[in-house]
Design a protein around this motif. Structure first.
Motif, PDB file in Angstrom:
ATOM      1  N   PRO A  80       0.811  -1.222   0.000  1.00 41.53           N
ATOM      2  CA  PRO A  80       0.000   0.000   0.000  1.00 41.53           C
ATOM      3  C   PRO A  80       0.846   1.274   0.000  1.00 41.53           C
ATOM      4  O   PRO A  80       0.441   2.277  -0.616  1.00 41.53           O
ATOM      5  N   GLU A  81       2.001   1.236   0.629  1.00 39.22           N
ATOM      6  CA  GLU A  81       2.849   2.429   0.667  1.00 39.22           C
ATOM      7  C   GLU A  81       3.514   2.737  -0.677  1.00 39.22           C
ATOM      8  O   GLU A  81       4.179   3.766  -0.817  1.00 39.22           O
ATOM      9  N   ASP A  82       3.359   1.853  -1.659  1.00 39.10           N
ATOM     10  CA  ASP A  82       3.835   2.140  -3.006  1.00 39.10           C
ATOM     11  C   ASP A  82       2.836   2.988  -3.801  1.00 39.10           C
ATOM     12  O   ASP A  82       3.134   3.411  -4.922  1.00 39.10           O
ATOM     13  N   THR A  83       1.680   3.238  -3.243  1.00 41.70           N
ATOM     14  CA  THR A  83       0.661   4.032  -3.912  1.00 41.70           C
ATOM     15  C   THR A  83       1.172   5.446  -4.160  1.00 41.70           C
ATOM     16  O   THR A  83       1.613   6.136  -3.235  1.00 41.70           O
ATOM     17  N   ALA A  84       1.131   5.868  -5.428  1.00 44.74           N
ATOM     18  CA  ALA A  84       1.644   7.181  -5.818  1.00 44.74           C
ATOM     19  C   ALA A  84       1.441   7.368  -7.317  1.00 44.74           C
ATOM     20  O   ALA A  84       1.061   6.429  -8.022  1.00 44.74           O
ATOM     21  N   VAL A  85       1.704   8.571  -7.764  1.00 49.33           N
ATOM     22  CA  VAL A  85       1.833   8.816  -9.199  1.00 49.33           C
ATOM     23  C   VAL A  85       3.296   8.576  -9.550  1.00 49.33           C
ATOM     24  O   VAL A  85       4.191   9.142  -8.911  1.00 49.33           O
ATOM     25  N   TYR A  86       3.525   7.743 -10.543  1.00 49.74           N
ATOM     26  CA  TYR A  86       4.876   7.395 -10.961  1.00 49.74           C
ATOM     27  C   TYR A  86       5.242   8.159 -12.226  1.00 49.74           C
ATOM     28  O   TYR A  86       4.478   8.165 -13.204  1.00 49.74           O
ATOM     29  N   TYR A  87       6.424   8.779 -12.184  1.00 52.96           N
ATOM     30  CA  TYR A  87       6.899   9.604 -13.290  1.00 52.96           C
ATOM     31  C   TYR A  87       8.172   9.024 -13.888  1.00 52.96           C
ATOM     32  O   TYR A  87       9.084   8.612 -13.168  1.00 52.96           O
ATOM     33  N   CYS A  88       8.237   9.037 -15.202  1.00 52.17           N
ATOM     34  CA  CYS A  88       9.453   8.708 -15.927  1.00 52.17           C
ATOM     35  C   CYS A  88      10.230  10.005 -16.163  1.00 52.17           C
ATOM     36  O   CYS A  88       9.619  11.065 -16.378  1.00 52.17           O
ATOM     37  N   ALA A  89      11.554   9.925 -16.124  1.00 49.55           N
ATOM     38  CA  ALA A  89      12.367  11.128 -16.302  1.00 49.55           C
ATOM     39  C   ALA A  89      13.648  10.800 -17.045  1.00 49.55           C
ATOM     40  O   ALA A  89      14.139   9.670 -16.990  1.00 49.55           O
ATOM     41  N   ALA A  90      14.182  11.810 -17.721  1.00 52.82           N
ATOM     42  CA  ALA A  90      15.433  11.663 -18.463  1.00 52.82           C
ATOM     43  C   ALA A  90      16.375  12.799 -18.109  1.00 52.82           C
ATOM     44  O   ALA A  90      15.949  13.947 -17.940  1.00 52.82           O
ATOM     45  N   ASP A  91      17.640  12.457 -17.994  1.00 52.98           N
ATOM     46  CA  ASP A  91      18.694  13.456 -17.757  1.00 52.98           C
ATOM     47  C   ASP A  91      19.295  13.793 -19.108  1.00 52.98           C
ATOM     48  O   ASP A  91      20.292  13.200 -19.519  1.00 52.98           O
ATOM     49  N   THR A  92      18.705  14.756 -19.813  1.00 53.44           N
ATOM     50  CA  THR A  92      19.149  15.045 -21.177  1.00 53.44           C
ATOM     51  C   THR A  92      20.339  15.997 -21.232  1.00 53.44           C
ATOM     52  O   THR A  92      20.894  16.225 -22.308  1.00 53.44           O
ATOM     53  N   THR A  93      20.755  16.524 -20.080  1.00 54.49           N
ATOM     54  CA  THR A  93      21.836  17.517 -20.097  1.00 54.49           C
ATOM     55  C   THR A  93      23.215  16.882 -20.058  1.00 54.49           C
ATOM     56  O   THR A  93      24.207  17.543 -20.349  1.00 54.49           O
ATOM     57  N   LYS A  94      23.267  15.589 -19.676  1.00 53.80           N
ATOM     58  CA  LYS A  94      24.560  14.913 -19.585  1.00 53.80           C
ATOM     59  C   LYS A  94      24.519  13.630 -20.406  1.00 53.80           C
ATOM     60  O   LYS A  94      23.583  12.853 -20.313  1.00 53.80           O
ATOM     61  N   SER A  95      25.570  13.424 -21.174  1.00 58.27           N
ATOM     62  CA  SER A  95      25.658  12.217 -22.001  1.00 58.27           C
ATOM     63  C   SER A  95      26.712  11.273 -21.445  1.00 58.27           C
ATOM     64  O   SER A  95      27.735  11.719 -20.930  1.00 58.27           O
ATOM     65  N   TYR A  96      26.430   9.990 -21.577  1.00 55.66           N
ATOM     66  CA  TYR A  96      27.379   8.936 -21.189  1.00 55.66           C
ATOM     67  C   TYR A  96      27.857   9.069 -19.743  1.00 55.66           C
ATOM     68  O   TYR A  96      29.015   8.747 -19.436  1.00 55.66           O
ATOM     69  N   ARG A  97      26.956   9.527 -18.875  1.00 53.22           N
ATOM     70  CA  ARG A  97      27.303   9.618 -17.459  1.00 53.22           C
ATOM     71  C   ARG A  97      27.356   8.203 -16.885  1.00 53.22           C
ATOM     72  O   ARG A  97      26.361   7.482 -16.952  1.00 53.22           O
ATOM     73  N   PRO A  98      28.490   7.767 -16.307  1.00 55.25           N
ATOM     74  CA  PRO A  98      28.596   6.370 -15.856  1.00 55.25           C
ATOM     75  C   PRO A  98      27.681   6.032 -14.686  1.00 55.25           C
ATOM     76  O   PRO A  98      27.186   4.900 -14.589  1.00 55.25           O
ATOM     77  N   TYR A  99      27.476   7.014 -13.800  1.00 61.10           N
ATOM     78  CA  TYR A  99      26.649   6.770 -12.616  1.00 61.10           C
ATOM     79  C   TYR A  99      25.451   7.721 -12.638  1.00 61.10           C
ATOM     80  O   TYR A  99      25.629   8.931 -12.556  1.00 61.10           O
ATOM     81  N   PRO A 100      24.251   7.197 -12.753  1.00 57.23           N
ATOM     82  CA  PRO A 100      23.068   8.057 -12.886  1.00 57.23           C
ATOM     83  C   PRO A 100      22.757   8.802 -11.596  1.00 57.23           C
ATOM     84  O   PRO A 100      23.008   8.291 -10.492  1.00 57.23           O
ATOM     85  N   GLY A 101      22.227   9.998 -11.726  1.00 58.56           N
ATOM     86  CA  GLY A 101      21.833  10.744 -10.547  1.00 58.56           C
ATOM     87  C   GLY A 101      20.578  10.162  -9.924  1.00 58.56           C
ATOM     88  O   GLY A 101      19.814   9.443 -10.568  1.00 58.56           O
ATOM     89  N   THR A 102      20.361  10.491  -8.653  1.00 57.65           N
ATOM     90  CA  THR A 102      19.200   9.973  -7.940  1.00 57.65           C
ATOM     91  C   THR A 102      18.309  11.078  -7.385  1.00 57.65           C
ATOM     92  O   THR A 102      17.368  10.801  -6.644  1.00 57.65           O
ATOM     93  N   SER A 103      18.579  12.312  -7.735  1.00 53.08           N
ATOM     94  CA  SER A 103      17.755  13.411  -7.232  1.00 53.08           C
ATOM     95  C   SER A 103      16.951  14.033  -8.366  1.00 53.08           C
ATOM     96  O   SER A 103      17.389  14.074  -9.516  1.00 53.08           O
ATOM     97  N   THR A 104      15.777  14.544  -8.031  1.00 53.54           N
ATOM     98  CA  THR A 104      14.892  15.088  -9.064  1.00 53.54           C
ATOM     99  C   THR A 104      15.509  16.253  -9.849  1.00 53.54           C
ATOM    100  O   THR A 104      15.282  16.338 -11.063  1.00 53.54           O
ATOM    101  N   PRO A 105      16.308  17.155  -9.241  1.00 49.61           N
ATOM    102  CA  PRO A 105      16.859  18.261 -10.040  1.00 49.61           C
ATOM    103  C   PRO A 105      17.824  17.815 -11.132  1.00 49.61           C
ATOM    104  O   PRO A 105      18.110  18.598 -12.051  1.00 49.61           O
ATOM    105  N   GLU A 106      18.320  16.584 -11.046  1.00 52.38           N
ATOM    106  CA  GLU A 106      19.255  16.106 -12.055  1.00 52.38           C
ATOM    107  C   GLU A 106      18.561  15.635 -13.327  1.00 52.38           C
ATOM    108  O   GLU A 106      19.223  15.301 -14.301  1.00 52.38           O
ATOM    109  N   TYR A 107      17.228  15.610 -13.312  1.00 50.13           N
ATOM    110  CA  TYR A 107      16.452  15.158 -14.458  1.00 50.13           C
ATOM    111  C   TYR A 107      15.620  16.326 -14.980  1.00 50.13           C
ATOM    112  O   TYR A 107      14.904  16.968 -14.223  1.00 50.13           O
ATOM    113  N   ASP A 108      15.727  16.578 -16.277  1.00 50.64           N
ATOM    114  CA  ASP A 108      15.119  17.783 -16.826  1.00 50.64           C
ATOM    115  C   ASP A 108      13.927  17.510 -17.730  1.00 50.64           C
ATOM    116  O   ASP A 108      13.212  18.443 -18.089  1.00 50.64           O
TER     117      ASP A 108
END
Length: 128
Positions: A88-116
């Motif tokens: 039940p605690e998984d209930t939410a609106v789920y959003y897909c996001a892309a980090d289009t400002t950086k290419s070939y980043r080896p380690y993906p960011g985990t914070s919302t501001p890193e996705y544009d």
């Protein structure tokens, strides 16, 4: 027009499964990190799972580790979130996001501001 469109949300009982899909259009995202985030009513949007451009590095928030799996299919320009053993605690609106400002980043960011680039979201409701 560059956009992300989520699908696959719905209502399930606790213990059930859903598979979310994110279809990207307007450009390719094969060189960019992608991620899934969620927002429950009255709460801030939070990180759920991210995947790097090559698909070899994935991060999950602690509460979904072992239950959710993120994957990508660059041939289809798509990202997926397989959700098992839903709670039940998984209930939410789920959003897909892309980090289009950086290419070939080896380690993906985990914070919302890193996705544009964000989709419109898909509702997931888990009942007990």
């Amino acid at each position: 027009q560059v956009q992300l469109v989520e699908s696959g949300g719905g209502s399930v009982q606790a213990g059930g499964s859903l598979r979310l899909s994110c279809a990207a259009s307007g450009r390719t995202f094969s060189s960019h990190a992608m991620g899934w985030f969620r927002q429950a009513p009255g709460k801030e949007r939070e990180f759920v799972a991210v995947i790097n451009w090559a698909g070899g590095v994935t991060y999950y928030t602690n509460s979904v580790k072992g239950r959710f799996t993120i994957s990508r299919d660059d041939a289809k320009n798509a990202v997926y979130l397989q959700m098992n053993s839903l709670k039940p605690e998984d209930t939410a609106v789920y959003y897909c996001a892309a980090d289009t400002t950086k290419s070939y980043r080896p380690y993906p960011g985990t914070s919302t501001p890193e996705y544009d680039l964000w989709g419109q979201g898909t509702q997931v409701t888990v009942s007990s």
